[in-house]
Design a protein around this motif. Structure first.
Motif, PDB file in Angstrom:
ATOM      1  N   GLU A 282       1.924  -8.545  -9.299  1.00 13.69           N
ATOM      2  CA  GLU A 282       1.704  -7.153  -9.666  1.00 13.69           C
ATOM      3  C   GLU A 282       0.287  -6.949 -10.187  1.00 13.69           C
ATOM      4  O   GLU A 282      -0.374  -5.950  -9.878  1.00 13.69           O
ATOM      5  CB  GLU A 282       2.727  -6.734 -10.727  1.00 13.69           C
ATOM      6  CG  GLU A 282       4.158  -6.635 -10.198  1.00 13.69           C
ATOM      7  CD  GLU A 282       5.158  -6.355 -11.298  1.00 13.69           C
ATOM      8  OE1 GLU A 282       4.757  -6.440 -12.489  1.00 13.69           O
ATOM      9  OE2 GLU A 282       6.326  -6.060 -10.977  1.00 13.69           O
ATOM     10  N   GLN A 285      -2.001  -7.063  -7.204  1.00 16.19           N
ATOM     11  CA  GLN A 285      -1.937  -5.814  -6.441  1.00 16.19           C
ATOM     12  C   GLN A 285      -2.639  -4.674  -7.171  1.00 16.19           C
ATOM     13  O   GLN A 285      -3.359  -3.873  -6.564  1.00 16.19           O
ATOM     14  CB  GLN A 285      -0.476  -5.446  -6.170  1.00 16.19           C
ATOM     15  CG  GLN A 285       0.206  -6.365  -5.164  1.00 16.19           C
ATOM     16  CD  GLN A 285       1.673  -6.033  -4.973  1.00 16.19           C
ATOM     17  OE1 GLN A 285       2.269  -5.348  -5.800  1.00 16.19           O
ATOM     18  NE2 GLN A 285       2.257  -6.526  -3.893  1.00 16.19           N
ATOM     19  N   ASN A 286      -2.453  -4.627  -8.499  1.00  8.64           N
ATOM     20  CA  ASN A 286      -3.134  -3.589  -9.272  1.00  8.64           C
ATOM     21  C   ASN A 286      -4.644  -3.755  -9.206  1.00  8.64           C
ATOM     22  O   ASN A 286      -5.392  -2.772  -9.145  1.00  8.64           O
ATOM     23  CB  ASN A 286      -2.668  -3.625 -10.729  1.00  8.64           C
ATOM     24  CG  ASN A 286      -1.236  -3.158 -10.890  1.00  8.64           C
ATOM     25  OD1 ASN A 286      -0.746  -2.368 -10.080  1.00  8.64           O
ATOM     26  ND2 ASN A 286      -0.559  -3.631 -11.920  1.00  8.64           N
ATOM     27  N   HIS A 289      -5.653  -2.578  -5.755  1.00 14.56           N
ATOM     28  CA  HIS A 289      -5.459  -1.133  -5.624  1.00 14.56           C
ATOM     29  C   HIS A 289      -6.496  -0.331  -6.396  1.00 14.56           C
ATOM     30  O   HIS A 289      -6.821   0.791  -6.031  1.00 14.56           O
ATOM     31  CB  HIS A 289      -4.061  -0.740  -6.105  1.00 14.56           C
ATOM     32  CG  HIS A 289      -2.994  -0.959  -5.075  1.00 14.56           C
ATOM     33  ND1 HIS A 289      -3.034  -1.992  -4.168  1.00 14.56           N
ATOM     34  CD2 HIS A 289      -1.849  -0.267  -4.798  1.00 14.56           C
ATOM     35  CE1 HIS A 289      -1.977  -1.944  -3.386  1.00 14.56           C
ATOM     36  NE2 HIS A 289      -1.242  -0.897  -3.741  1.00 14.56           N
ATOM     37  N   ASN A 290      -7.012  -0.925  -7.483  1.00 12.67           N
ATOM     38  CA  ASN A 290      -7.929  -0.184  -8.338  1.00 12.67           C
ATOM     39  C   ASN A 290      -9.391  -0.537  -8.104  1.00 12.67           C
ATOM     40  O   ASN A 290     -10.255  -0.068  -8.850  1.00 12.67           O
ATOM     41  CB  ASN A 290      -7.571  -0.425  -9.804  1.00 12.67           C
ATOM     42  CG  ASN A 290      -6.259   0.236 -10.196  1.00 12.67           C
ATOM     43  OD1 ASN A 290      -6.168   1.455 -10.311  1.00 12.67           O
ATOM     44  ND2 ASN A 290      -5.231  -0.567 -10.371  1.00 12.67           N
ATOM     45  N   TYR A 306      -2.917  -4.672   6.113  1.00 18.00           N
ATOM     46  CA  TYR A 306      -2.910  -4.111   4.761  1.00 18.00           C
ATOM     47  C   TYR A 306      -4.142  -3.234   4.581  1.00 18.00           C
ATOM     48  O   TYR A 306      -5.226  -3.549   5.090  1.00 18.00           O
ATOM     49  CB  TYR A 306      -2.925  -5.224   3.708  1.00 18.00           C
ATOM     50  CG  TYR A 306      -3.177  -4.708   2.307  1.00 18.00           C
ATOM     51  CD1 TYR A 306      -2.154  -4.169   1.544  1.00 18.00           C
ATOM     52  CD2 TYR A 306      -4.462  -4.751   1.765  1.00 18.00           C
ATOM     53  CE1 TYR A 306      -2.386  -3.668   0.276  1.00 18.00           C
ATOM     54  CE2 TYR A 306      -4.709  -4.254   0.490  1.00 18.00           C
ATOM     55  CZ  TYR A 306      -3.671  -3.719  -0.257  1.00 18.00           C
ATOM     56  OH  TYR A 306      -3.902  -3.223  -1.501  1.00 18.00           O
ATOM     57  N   ASN A 308      -5.815  -0.731   1.167  1.00 20.61           N
ATOM     58  CA  ASN A 308      -5.583  -0.234  -0.188  1.00 20.61           C
ATOM     59  C   ASN A 308      -5.711   1.292  -0.223  1.00 20.61           C
ATOM     60  O   ASN A 308      -6.125   1.914   0.772  1.00 20.61           O
ATOM     61  CB  ASN A 308      -6.534  -0.920  -1.179  1.00 20.61           C
ATOM     62  CG  ASN A 308      -7.959  -0.458  -1.033  1.00 20.61           C
ATOM     63  OD1 ASN A 308      -8.352   0.072   0.006  1.00 20.61           O
ATOM     64  ND2 ASN A 308      -8.761  -0.672  -2.066  1.00 20.61           N
ATOM     65  N   PRO A 309      -5.343   1.939  -1.322  1.00 19.87           N
ATOM     66  CA  PRO A 309      -5.313   3.415  -1.355  1.00 19.87           C
ATOM     67  C   PRO A 309      -6.647   4.073  -1.003  1.00 19.87           C
ATOM     68  O   PRO A 309      -6.658   5.187  -0.463  1.00 19.87           O
ATOM     69  CB  PRO A 309      -4.906   3.715  -2.804  1.00 19.87           C
ATOM     70  CG  PRO A 309      -4.109   2.524  -3.222  1.00 19.87           C
ATOM     71  CD  PRO A 309      -4.764   1.360  -2.557  1.00 19.87           C
ATOM     72  N   TRP A 311      -8.605   3.450   1.266  1.00 17.77           N
ATOM     73  CA  TRP A 311      -8.748   3.545   2.726  1.00 17.77           C
ATOM     74  C   TRP A 311      -8.533   4.990   3.200  1.00 17.77           C
ATOM     75  O   TRP A 311      -9.260   5.493   4.055  1.00 17.77           O
ATOM     76  CB  TRP A 311      -7.743   2.604   3.389  1.00 17.77           C
ATOM     77  CG  TRP A 311      -7.622   2.730   4.874  1.00 17.77           C
ATOM     78  CD1 TRP A 311      -6.847   3.604   5.568  1.00 17.77           C
ATOM     79  CD2 TRP A 311      -8.316   1.949   5.851  1.00 17.77           C
ATOM     80  NE1 TRP A 311      -6.988   3.418   6.908  1.00 17.77           N
ATOM     81  CE2 TRP A 311      -7.893   2.405   7.122  1.00 17.77           C
ATOM     82  CE3 TRP A 311      -9.234   0.907   5.799  1.00 17.77           C
ATOM     83  CZ2 TRP A 311      -8.364   1.857   8.306  1.00 17.77           C
ATOM     84  CZ3 TRP A 311      -9.700   0.353   6.975  1.00 17.77           C
ATOM     85  CH2 TRP A 311      -9.277   0.831   8.214  1.00 17.77           C
ATOM     86  N   SER A 318      -3.240   7.584   5.979  1.00 18.81           N
ATOM     87  CA  SER A 318      -2.480   6.939   4.907  1.00 18.81           C
ATOM     88  C   SER A 318      -2.165   5.486   5.275  1.00 18.81           C
ATOM     89  O   SER A 318      -2.407   5.035   6.397  1.00 18.81           O
ATOM     90  CB  SER A 318      -1.172   7.686   4.660  1.00 18.81           C
ATOM     91  OG  SER A 318      -0.298   7.539   5.770  1.00 18.81           O
ATOM     92  N   TYR A 319      -1.596   4.778   4.310  1.00 18.35           N
ATOM     93  CA  TYR A 319      -1.186   3.383   4.520  1.00 18.35           C
ATOM     94  C   TYR A 319      -0.236   3.279   5.710  1.00 18.35           C
ATOM     95  O   TYR A 319      -0.411   2.432   6.590  1.00 18.35           O
ATOM     96  CB  TYR A 319      -0.520   2.866   3.238  1.00 18.35           C
ATOM     97  CG  TYR A 319       0.038   1.464   3.345  1.00 18.35           C
ATOM     98  CD1 TYR A 319      -0.721   0.358   3.002  1.00 18.35           C
ATOM     99  CD2 TYR A 319       1.350   1.251   3.782  1.00 18.35           C
ATOM    100  CE1 TYR A 319      -0.206  -0.931   3.098  1.00 18.35           C
ATOM    101  CE2 TYR A 319       1.883  -0.022   3.880  1.00 18.35           C
ATOM    102  CZ  TYR A 319       1.090  -1.114   3.538  1.00 18.35           C
ATOM    103  OH  TYR A 319       1.603  -2.383   3.644  1.00 18.35           O
TER     104      TYR A 319
END
Length: 643
Positions: A282, A285-286, A289-290, A306, A308-309, A311, A318-319
């Motif tokens: 987690e 991933q955080n 993602h950040n 994969y 990330n946001p 993108w 979107s993903y």
């Protein structure tokens, strides 16, 4: 003659019929030592085995007609008690008593079994001769002793295995419990012949666990297959424990269950590590993602696996609209031409670790944006599956103000490189252990479904899981240590140390032997003395240097370690015979995330030597490296004597 263990009749010796010839042939060639003598102790028959037993060098045929007692006297020295041996011979022939399976011992330790039978004529009264037979029992005795020793050995082994082991009969009553299952000797002995209900009743613990176990036990009996289940409990310290229990029915050659083996493996740490692993994932991933960059992963066919946001902000997809699509659908043909070339290069050319390039992208609004993209290679779950991680950084502002923001841009690039190395390292160092843990767990799950899974193989996969979890923990510990170093948050606490004992203890605990069986030798030069140093830091230095020496010299001669005590200071010298370090890369050792380009798939992050350099500097010492490719590396760490 019918045989030495049954009624014996003496026929006419001179009658050389076929049966006599067959009997003589058999007696000459059997393993037992055989002697047939007349009532006057004249030898009528003797075989070679008898001559061999009593060290008689005269051929057996030449002994016919000789006095058997004279032969016995000449051979009496072979026995542990010669007088007792001769007196017993006289007693037997005088009393004419049948002797069966009488044991006698030779001086050399061998044990023989003696049979005697008087030879009678048909009226069963008059004795016309004596029949003797000797068989060696040494091997049988030894096997019996070994069997008893083996039973004790295996019982000791079971009692020392750190796993709860019990053996039940078909009525679910205990036949054996090892010490890991029940530590109290009195309770353990009491449990034999009892069941879980008796045990629960004795401790006033309720019958819920006993009922559950009985249910699983009956499943094992009904299916004749191994049954496994988890049990949770609270230990004496109030901590929750988790055990993976098994009932393994053992069947005989006619497929009938004779007994059931129960064993439990404490998987509390595995469950705890799973929670830590999930938390680490987690966090990972955080982190991704950040990041303020676009992050994506493509497979060998350049299909997105994969994004990330961020993108979506760049590519307006979107993903769910992006993953599973070829990456070329998100770039113009002109831009993708260079991207495709770089993707193929990073996947096929092992000499290329990463690729960085600048591209221009026109947004849906017609705005021209400048980006840097970074590619780095890593491997998926299957080792032959090459994956590429990509990072897209918006550099539009830097490009528009390149000259004015040159210093800022330079710093940004350095930070980007470090982030790339960091994410690449984390991706590799986390993904590989996770892949091993996942595959090992899946294999274990499949093996548990087999009728006769190999305990050794199961143990190997369990060890792999534990080792990889340790690797993940070590990685996190290294990152935490680096963080403390960067903030100078580590206190230097020197104390007086016996270096030789200190180093010897580290070697004994971790390196003698190492995991491949090799051992390191320690040599002392100079007059030893106590030195001042920080034990925590010195232990980390020694562990890291020795671990590298073993790790980078697999299948080579074991490394060596010398401790020098000089006039002004002391030093550690470690030499290995491994892959060496390229000459132009030695100066990079000790820099964050830097490793030798020839390290290949050898596990490591490059952080260890960063810590080593820092700890050596705290001791006001120096580190010197000397290396030759494929011949090995010298590491010399010198320390002054601190006040």
């Amino acid at each position: 003659m019918k045989g030495h263990s049954s009624y014996i009749e003496k026929s006419d010796i001179n009658d050389k019929n076929t049966n006599d010839s067959t009997l003589v042939f058999i007696l000459k060639n059997i393993d037992a030592a055989v002697l047939l003598e007349t009532s006057a102790h004249k030898i009528e028959f003797i075989n070679n085995a008898y001559c061999s037993l009593f060290n008689i060098t005269i051929p057996a045929d030449h002994l016919l007609g000789m006095d058997s007692f004279e032969i016995a006297k000449a051979s009496a020295y072979l026995f542990a008690e010669p007088e007792v041996y001769l007196n017993r011979l006289n007693q037997i022939t005088e009393e004419n008593i049948t002797v069966s399976k009488e044991e006698i011992q030779l001086l050399d330790g061998r044990i023989f079994e003696r049979d005697y039978k008087p030879v009678l004529i048909e009226d069963d009264i008059n004795i016309t001769g004596h029949f003797w037979c000797y068989k060696e029992l040494s091997l049988t005795k030894k096997n019996n002793d070994l069997s008893a020793t083996g039973e004790l050995f295996y019982r000791n082994v079971l009692n020392n295995i750190p796993v709860d082991i019990a053996i039940y009969n078909k009525e679910h009553k205990y036949v054996f419990v090892n010490k890991s299952g029940i530590g109290n000797d009195i309770v353990r002995d009491w449990m034999v012949g009892k069941n879980d209900f008796d045990y629960s009743l004795s401790g006033n613990k309720g019958f819920q666990k006993a009922l559950s176990r009985r249910n699983y036990f009956e499943q094992a009996l009904d299916s004749s297959q191994i049954v496994q289940f988890e049990e949770k409990d609270i230990n004496d310290k109030g901590q929750e424990t988790c055990n993976l229990q098994h009932y393994y029915p053992c069947v005989n050659e006619v497929n009938e269950i004779e007994f059931v083996i129960g064993y439990g493996v404490n998987i509390s740490r595995i469950r705890q590590n799973e929670k830590l692993l999930i938390k680490s994932l987690e966090t990972y991933q955080n982190l991704i993602h950040n990041l303020d960059e676009v992050v994506f992963i493509v497979d060998q066919k350049n299909v997105l696996q994969y994004v990330n946001p961020l993108w979506e902000n760049v590519f307006n997809k979107s993903y769910y609209e992006s993953v599973g699509k070829p990456i070329n659908t998100f770039f113009s043909p002109e831009v993708f031409k260079s991207i495709e070339k770089d993707l193929e290069s990073i996947k096929k050319d092992n000499s290329v670790d990463k690729i960085k390039r600048e591209i221009r992208i026109e947004t849906v609004n017609g705005i021209i944006k400048h980006y840097n993209y970074y590619f780095s290679r890593f491997y998926g779950i299957l080792k032959d599956e090459v994956m590429v991680s990509g990072y897209v950084v918006d550099i539009t502002d830097q490009v528009n103000a390149r000259e004015e923001l040159l210093k800022v841009l330079q710093k940004e690039r350095i930070l980007s490189d470090m982030k790339t190395e960091f994410v690449n390292m984390v991706s590799h160092e986390l993904r590989t252990p996770l892949s091993i843990i996942q595959s090992s767990a899946e294999i274990l799950e499949l093996m548990y479904q087999l009728e006769n899974p190999s305990k050794e193989t199961m143990g190997n996969y369990s060890v792999r899981i534990v080792d990889e979890v340790k690797n993940l923990k070590n990685l996190m510990d290294e990152l935490l240590l680096i963080s403390k170093i960067e903030t100078d948050d580590l206190q230097f606490n020197p104390k007086e140390i016996d270096v030789i004992s200190f180093v010897d203890e580290i070697i004994s605990q971790h390196f003698n032997p190492w995991k491949d069986g090799r051992k390191i030798a320690m040599e002392i030069r100079g007059n030893s003395r106590l030195v001042n140093g920080d034990k925590f830091m010195l232990k980390h230095i020694i562990n890291n240097i020795l671990d590298n020496a073993f790790k980078y010299s697999m299948d080579k001669q074991a490394p060596m370690l010398r401790i020098f005590f000089g006039h002004d200071g002391w030093s550690l010298v470690c030499r290995d015979y491994g892959i060496g370090i390229p000459g132009n890369e030695i100066n990079n050792l000790g820099s964050s995330f830097k490793r030798g380009s020839n390290s290949g798939f050898i596990q490591g992050t490059g952080l260890g030597l960063v810590v080593v350099n820092y700890f050596v500097d705290k001791h006001k010492g120096t580190v010197h490296y000397q290396s030759t490719i494929d011949k090995g590396t010298f590491v010399r760490i010198s320390f002054p004597y601190l006040d």
